[in-house]
Structure formats: structure tokens, C-alpha cells
Design an enzyme around this catalytic site. Structure first.
Site, short mmCIF file in Angstrom:
data_model
loop_
_atom_site.label_atom_id
_atom_site.label_comp_id
_atom_site.label_asym_id
_atom_site.label_seq_id
_atom_site.Cartn_x
_atom_site.Cartn_y
_atom_site.Cartn_z
N ARG A 76 0.80 -1.20 0.00
CA ARG A 76 0.00 0.00 0.00
C ARG A 76 0.84 1.26 0.00
O ARG A 76 0.69 2.15 -0.84
CB ARG A 76 -0.84 0.00 1.26
CG ARG A 76 -2.27 0.18 1.08
CD ARG A 76 -2.93 -0.33 2.33
NE ARG A 76 -3.00 -1.78 2.22
CZ ARG A 76 -3.99 -2.38 1.56
NH1 ARG A 76 -4.94 -1.67 1.03
NH2 ARG A 76 -4.00 -3.68 1.46
N THR A 77 1.77 1.33 0.95
CA THR A 77 2.57 2.54 1.10
C THR A 77 3.47 2.73 -0.11
O THR A 77 3.58 3.84 -0.65
CB THR A 77 3.42 2.43 2.38
OG1 THR A 77 2.54 2.18 3.48
CG2 THR A 77 4.18 3.71 2.64
N LYS A 106 25.35 -9.16 1.65
CA LYS A 106 26.80 -9.06 1.66
C LYS A 106 27.30 -8.26 2.86
O LYS A 106 28.50 -8.03 3.00
CB LYS A 106 27.28 -8.39 0.36
CG LYS A 106 27.25 -9.30 -0.86
CD LYS A 106 27.70 -8.55 -2.10
CE LYS A 106 27.42 -9.35 -3.37
NZ LYS A 106 27.38 -8.50 -4.56
N ARG A 127 11.57 2.55 4.16
CA ARG A 127 10.82 1.75 5.14
C ARG A 127 11.78 0.73 5.70
O ARG A 127 12.49 0.06 4.95
CB ARG A 127 9.66 1.04 4.47
CG ARG A 127 8.95 0.11 5.44
CD ARG A 127 7.54 0.06 5.13
NE ARG A 127 6.70 -0.63 6.02
CZ ARG A 127 5.47 -0.23 6.28
NH1 ARG A 127 5.01 0.88 5.72
NH2 ARG A 127 4.69 -0.92 7.06
N HIS A 155 5.31 6.49 11.34
CA HIS A 155 4.89 6.35 9.95
C HIS A 155 4.13 7.64 9.65
O HIS A 155 2.92 7.63 9.49
CB HIS A 155 3.99 5.12 9.82
CG HIS A 155 3.61 4.77 8.42
ND1 HIS A 155 4.18 5.37 7.30
CD2 HIS A 155 2.69 3.90 7.93
CE1 HIS A 155 3.63 4.85 6.22
NE2 HIS A 155 2.73 3.97 6.57
#
Lengths: 329, 329, 329
Positions: A76-77, A106, A127, A155
Site C-alpha cells: 500500500r505505502t 553481503k 521503510r 509512519h
């Protein structure tokens, strides 16, 4: 004619509501916003909404590149930011899918990855599963960073779109009674939104949750320190009739020790058409989505159900943020 | 004003440095480049840098589609190409994420996949785990193919961006002492770069590595055949003070039989601020990234540390290659 | 000059072949198409082909966003739609890679996901593992939905591109003998194409398959009800010499109880240069791809092998559909 109707509109500027107040800024926390900045942001978001509905897109961010650096998936975001950037004529550079395999595997540090991504992009949406990751990214990026969720942290764009939804649907946020229902302990969305509501006048906040999923004490204290009228309930019936905004959140199975306990608890907080007969005629039902069982699908037809429009408002808010941060509004 | 400052710039052409010398070409190996072509390429890359920094983008490749066909993930390379294409106004068609599940799993040959991808795109960037894959792709594609790494084969655009970095940071490549340090046996980057350096005048190449990770004999022989002054060392201290370009590579744990042996070996080649006190004032430290422990993060603040700018130069070189291959520069 | 040659072409409209006949429509099934609509669609697709070959792209769909909601991977179909959208100046919002991890895993319904995606996009291309999923999506979307394959259901754009391929390669579909060979039981492509062929005049359909992979009775009955001349065979040799279009499909190992049985069966249906010596000079060999062993690679050089051009025709058909659905052709 095949000529897009927006040729003129696409090259005009916005009306200066933004006044450059966010140009070059990172968006890391709701705590960074003044009431005035919110006002400017929502005016630009409103303009974005008008433009999308009338002509579909702007060319404001043509040639700009937005990197989406997602260390955990969020359909969604990520889609909302991507659509926002594309509707402003900009490009999207997705990094998420590779992160899991290559550089992270890595052993590269977050800082090094962010430094690399900032070589290619004009703005970075990040995020991450750890609180503070967005702050770390902002520290080294050299380009504006937008926090799209950092673990149990914040958020902020979700809280901003929630406020914009209330504003667009009910005309104002001032003077309203907002009732949060569900899991109030673990939802960073709810914490950020409650804090943002403190910027408005005569707001009343109501919390309805099982004892084990109460709003955390530290958030309650912060809100109390702003002089906000807040109260806790176990039963939605006690507060539904006075509610203007019913903000429903998901109660996750994982929070309970048994399926039985979960079901018993969750059942008490399901929003149904029958329940809404006791609610105001002009109230709204919100939900950050995805919704599972906490709102019955029969509620979707109710004009008070705004949770899908809420998604759309999110795109306008993100368009506004991107344009303002990049100095174009 | 919301009007992009680059409206004019975006539709103008480049100054003809390229002279179409790469139009329609595949980019498969550093061996294909003449000194003259490098000169043209780096002039266009320099122009790209100027344009990005002044106006952000060109519209040179508007309407062109670049497919990225990645059979193994590579965040950095893929993002760099994607950003390059987007900043030239073109589109990116990513194929990588699906390859692992669908057609490859169904047993389709590389040739068939490339033929399909070339139906949709104007240029194909391919990364593959097998040496020679890019050559195979070029054979059937019908569109220009860029090798973005084929196993132990080549990764020509990395070597090109390395040379461009030296040129931009130190003004010239001629007459410099370039010291490679780390795992010189397994790094295709180092082999390609060393070969490309042979095109310049009075270059001295120094190799510093553990015995087990020496530069391969066949590469050493090729370079010797060009009359280049080259020497091997075990200890960086022996050659650091005369070094103009210190090119550091990662020593991978997997190359050693025990953690203990790895650590012992790796420690000897870590670049620290203290070590750099013995280096020239105007030398540069490069690294293809990702960096793990082989360069201490405290070195990042040193003006001689150019490895993050190196990433950015990579985007300009790839912009130049794309524009030239597609006949626009 | 660096100015794209298509500046004028890009802003002109199409010649109105489409007449808006698909504007705002969903594309869910081949059954929805009239002969007239096919005619309009293929005329627009033909124009798209001309434009791509002459100038590379249109700007018809500038500012439009196409979401690709893929619940199962499909390199070819997804890339083809993406390239089609990009060549029309539109943007692509890919949803597939996240679906597997996030919202679906959290238990969100298809309807909710589609409602969210339709907030951000102007048209939704959906691929799902369940029959009827595209229909469900269309019911709630509020934006045009294109079915890109729903389990054992339909894949209408594949059948459309197959017809367009025949039209472009042989001039007409009327009066031809089309022979399907391979697994005719499990291929939705074959079923949809056979039904679409019924819209043309004097078409003869021939089926060649092992007994266990025969065309299903219900499809045969539907086609019989249109008065089409159809016949089944076990052996390709019986019908090859009269064939105008040889449509080859893959016989999947998974359909057989043993490797031995699979190989025995599959061998009988492999297309080779030797076999094609018995075919007409102006016939064509088609395949939906990916091809594994059912067509020998030596056939690729035969001018009658059109399966790679078939992919390219697919892009033009999808460009035409997108432009028509969004009211631009």
C-alpha cells in the site's frame, strides 16, 4: 482529440500555498510539523486532488527520481508513493526487491546503501524494520528522506493522510470526537495520529481496547500534557453515539496466546451495520487497511465508510509532500 | 515557478562529442574500446554530469525502453542503469524478479528469452551468472545489448566508470600510479580495469594481495605485452606513498578455509585514517562497493575517499553509453 | 539532432478507427468481442505497429497509470503490457512482487486489494490463479480491468494477439485452416483462440493431440454450434499439408505419470525442419511461448516461424486495447 487536456495545466505552477515551507526538508516524524505547515500541506493536497480528478496529472516533478528503499514489504505505502510520483511526472527507482538478496546479504551498512541510493535519486522514501532507521538515513543521505515506517517508530505520512481524510470528509478537525478502537498498544499509526490531533482545537480522543492492548502510558502522558480531553473504554457502545471519527485498527492474532482468546477478544470490536445504527449520521469510519474481519464487508456500502477514499487521499498527501520537499509547491 | 528550468535544455542535442561512434553497438567487453572512443564517451559523460547537476535531466531518450534482464540480483548496477535511463527521459522495463520463477523455471533458453525481451525494448542490459551470456544475448537480440556482468567474465561499465572517476577527480589518467589492493584473483572488475588502463600513457600498476589471491598470470601477461610498468607486493606500506589511485576490493570470507585465516589475511589490508597519513595529499581511494570492513568508516570523511562519488560517476557514464548506443549522442 | 523525430506524431490523435467502441470497458473474455470490435481493435493495433516502427512511441496515455496486479508471475505478459503502456507515454505501477509477502499474507481479500489499487491507477491488469478473479476485480474496481489470465479461465489478450498475428502475416483469417497441436486439454489459450476464430468466415479448425490431452468436449460443442468445420487427429502428418496456421503448444511433463510416457508422447509432436518440408510454402508456425522442446531451434530460421514476431504483435494489440479502453482511440 488525442491531445491530453492537461497540456497547459501540466506546466503551470501551484498557487503558492506551500510557500516553500518544506523545501529540502526530511519527513521523519509527526512531531516536526507545525499547525501552519499542516495547513499549507493540506491546501496543496487539496489542489492535487482537484488536478488529478480534472486532468489526471501534473508535470511538476518531471525529471525527478524518487527511490523507494523498502527493507520490508508494504504494498500500500509503496504503491501510493509510486503513483504519487508518477502522477507528478517523476520517475520511481524501486530498490526493495533486491535488498533482501544482494547488498544487505553481503553485509553492507544502512548508511552505505543510503549514500549509494542518494547518488541516483532526488528524494528517498525509506521503510525499515528498526526504529530510528529513517533518522540514520537522513543523516547521511544528502537528499530529502521520507520515513515510510521505521519499525515500532513512526509512519508520519499515514498520520498526515488520516488528518487530511477527516478534513476532506468532515470539513474540519477542530471540535471533533475521535474514537480509536482495536489494538492501541502496538499500532504506531494510532500513536502518531493521536499526537498530531493535539495540534487542533477542542479535540476529544476516546480509546476502546481490551485491557492487554491499551494505549501505552507514555503516549497518554504526552497527550495529557497538551491538555487534550482523553478517556479510555473497554466497550465501544459507551462512546459510539458521541463519536465523529471511528478509527478502527486490526487486532493481530499473533498478539494472543491462543486462537480462542484472540477470537473472544476480536469479536467484541467488529464493526457491523447493526452497530452503526447507533452512530451519528455524519460520522465517518476509518481504517488504515488492510482490513481483515474487524469491519464487516456489509459496512462498505455505508456512506460513512471512508476507508477506501482514505487510500486515495493518501496519494494526494504524498503528492503534496513530494512537490513541497522538492521545492515545487 | 513550477515550470522546469530545463525545458530548453531538455530538447537540445549534445555537442556532438560522441559523433555517433557507438550508435547501434553492443557493449560487451572493455577490449572493444579504442582510446578515441573512451575520449568521446567521457566527454559525453562529463556533459551528462553538468546537465544533471544544473537541470536534473534530459529528454534525449524519451519514448525509448531499456529492459534490465538480471539473472542474478545486483542492486547497485541495476539502479544505476535505471536512474540513468530515467534521467534521459526513457522508460525501464525490469525483467529480473520474474525470471527466477517463471520462464526460466519452465526451461526456456537464454536465447528465446532475449528474443522476446528485444521485441519490447530498444536496448537490453543483461546480467548473468555465466561467462559469455552477454555475447549469446547480443547474437540473437536484434537490439543493442550491454553486458552488466557475466559471471567470471566481464563487467565493462564498471571499468569505464572507474576510469571516468580517475579522470574527473585527478584530471587525467596518464602518468599515474594505480595500486590495486585486496582480492585480485577473483575480481573481474580489477582485471577489466587493469586492461583498460593500458590504453593510457605512462601508467604504473601496483598489485597488493595475499599470495593466494594474486592477480592471475594470464592478466599479468596481457598487461606486460602492452609494455606497462607493473609490480606485485604483499604489503601495502611498500607502495602506498607513491600511489595516486588506491583501488580497494573486498576480500570475501568464502575464499578462505577458516574464519581465522580470513581474519588474519583481511586485517592486513584494511584502510584506516592512520594508514592514509602515509599517502599523498592528492591521491584518491576508490572501491567498487559494497564495502564491508576493508575501509574503516572513519575514512569516509577524508576528501581523498571518492567511493561514493564513484557511484555517481557511474550514472553519468551509463547515461552517456545509453545515449550514444541509441544514436542520440 | 537530439530532438526526437516524433514530437509532432506524439501529440496527434489516432485516425478514429476505434470510434470509442471500447472506452471504459473491462476486457474479461473473448466472448465479449463482436467482429466489428475486433476489426476496430486490429486497425488501431496496426497503426500502433506503424508508429512504433517509425517513431518509437506515442504520448497518448501521458499521465495515465496502469497497475499490474499479478498474483502469479508471468514474465512475458507483464512485460508486454508494461512496454505497451510505456510506449504510449503512460506509467506502470507494479504490484506483483509485494503481493506474495504482505497484504495477501495478512489475509486481505481480492476485492479490498483491487479497491485500493484502483485508488491509484487508471486501468488495472490482473493475473490470478483462480477462474473468475478478473470478473470479481471488475465488479469492485471502479476502473477498467484487463484479464491477463485467471487460472483455467481465460487469457483474452493472448487470443487477440494470436488473431492479429494471423491477420498481419497472412492478410486475413477468413478461409484458413488452423491446426492446433500439443496439449489441447489444459491450454486456456487454445480454447479462447478457437472460440474467437468462430467470428471469421469459412475457417477450418484441426486438432492434433494425444488421446489424453484432447480438446475438451464442451469447447468442441460450442464451436460446433457455430457451424465451424472441425476435426480431430492423432497424427500431424494427416493434416499438415492443408494447414495455413500451425499453432503449437507445450506438452507439460507434469501432465504425465512417468518421464518415459511424457517423452514418448511429446516426441510425436516436435516440429522440425524435416517435418516442415511437407507444409505449405505460405503457412505460418505459431507458439504462445515459452517454447521448450516442441519446436526445434533450427526451425527459427524458417521464414514461416513467426512465434517471435507474435510476441511483438502482442505489444501492439495491448497498446491498442489500453488506448481504446482509456478513451484515446
Amino acid at each position: 482529440s488525442g491531445i491530453p487536456k492537461s497540456v497547459d495545466a501540466a506546466t503551470t505552477t501551484l498557487n503558492g500555498y506551500g510557500n516553500g515551507c518544506l523545501a529540502g526538508n526530511h519527513i521523519l516524524s509527526v512531531a516536526q510539523f507545525t499547525r501552519q505547515q499542516l495547513h499549507a500541506l493540506f491546501n496543496v493536497a487539496y489542489e492535487m486532488r482537484q488536478m488529478v480528478q480534472r486532468v489526471g496529472y501534473y508535470d511538476l516533478l518531471k525529471g525527478k527520481v524518487m527511490a523507494t528503499l523498502f527493507y520490508e514489504p508494504s504494498t500500500r505505502t509503496c504503491s501510493s508513493f509510486a503513483a504519487a510520483m508518477q502522477r507528478l511526472g517523476g520517475s520511481v527507482l524501486p530498490i526493495q526487491e533486491m535488498m533482501s538478496h544482494s547488498s544487505v546479504a553481503k553485509g553492507e551498512s544502512l548508511s552505505d546503501t543510503v549514500r549509494t541510493v542518494s547518488c541516483y535519486s532526488d528524494v528517498i522514501v525509506i521503510r525499515h524494520f528498526e526504529k530510528g532507521a529513517a533518522q540514520t538515513a537522513a543523516y547521511v543521505a544528502g537528499k530529502p528522506v521520507i520515513n515510510a515506517g521505521d519499525g515500532i517508530g513512526e509512519h508520519p505520512t499515514q498520520a498526515l493522510l488520516d488528518i487530511f481524510t477527516i478534513r476532506e470528509e468532515l470539513g474540519t478537525v477542530n471540535g471533533l470526537t475521535i474514537t480509536f478502537v482495536g489494538d492501541l498498544k502496538n499500532g504506531r499509526t494510532v500513536h502518531s495520529l493521536a499526537l498530531l490531533l493535539c495540534l487542533y482545537h477542542h479535540v476529544r480522543i476516546r480509546y476502546v481496547s481490551p485491557e492487554s492492548l491499551r494505549m501505552p502510558e507514555d503516549v497518554l502522558e504526552k497527550i495529557a500534557s497538551k491538555g487534550i480531553d482523553q478517556r479510555e473504554y473497554r466497550d465501544l457502545a459507551q462512546v459510539l453515539s458521541e463519536t465523529d471519527v471511528l478509527y478502527v485498527t486490526r487486532i493481530q492474532k499473533e498478539r494472543f496466546s491462543s486462537q480462542q482468546e484472540y477470537e473472544k477478544c476480536q469479536q467484541g470490536y467488529v464493526i457491523t451495520p447493526k452497530l452503526l445504527t447507533r452512530a451519528k449520521e455524519h460520522m465517518i469510519v476509518m481504517h488504515p487497511l488492510p482490513r481483515v474481519q474487524e469491519i464487516a464487508t456489509q459496512v462498505d456500502q455505508d456512506p460513512r465508510a471512508v476507508y477506501f477514499r482514505q487510500m486515495e487521499y493518501g496519494m494526494y498527501v504524498r503528492m503534496a509532500l513530494l512537490a513541497m520537499i522538492l521545492g515545487k509547491a
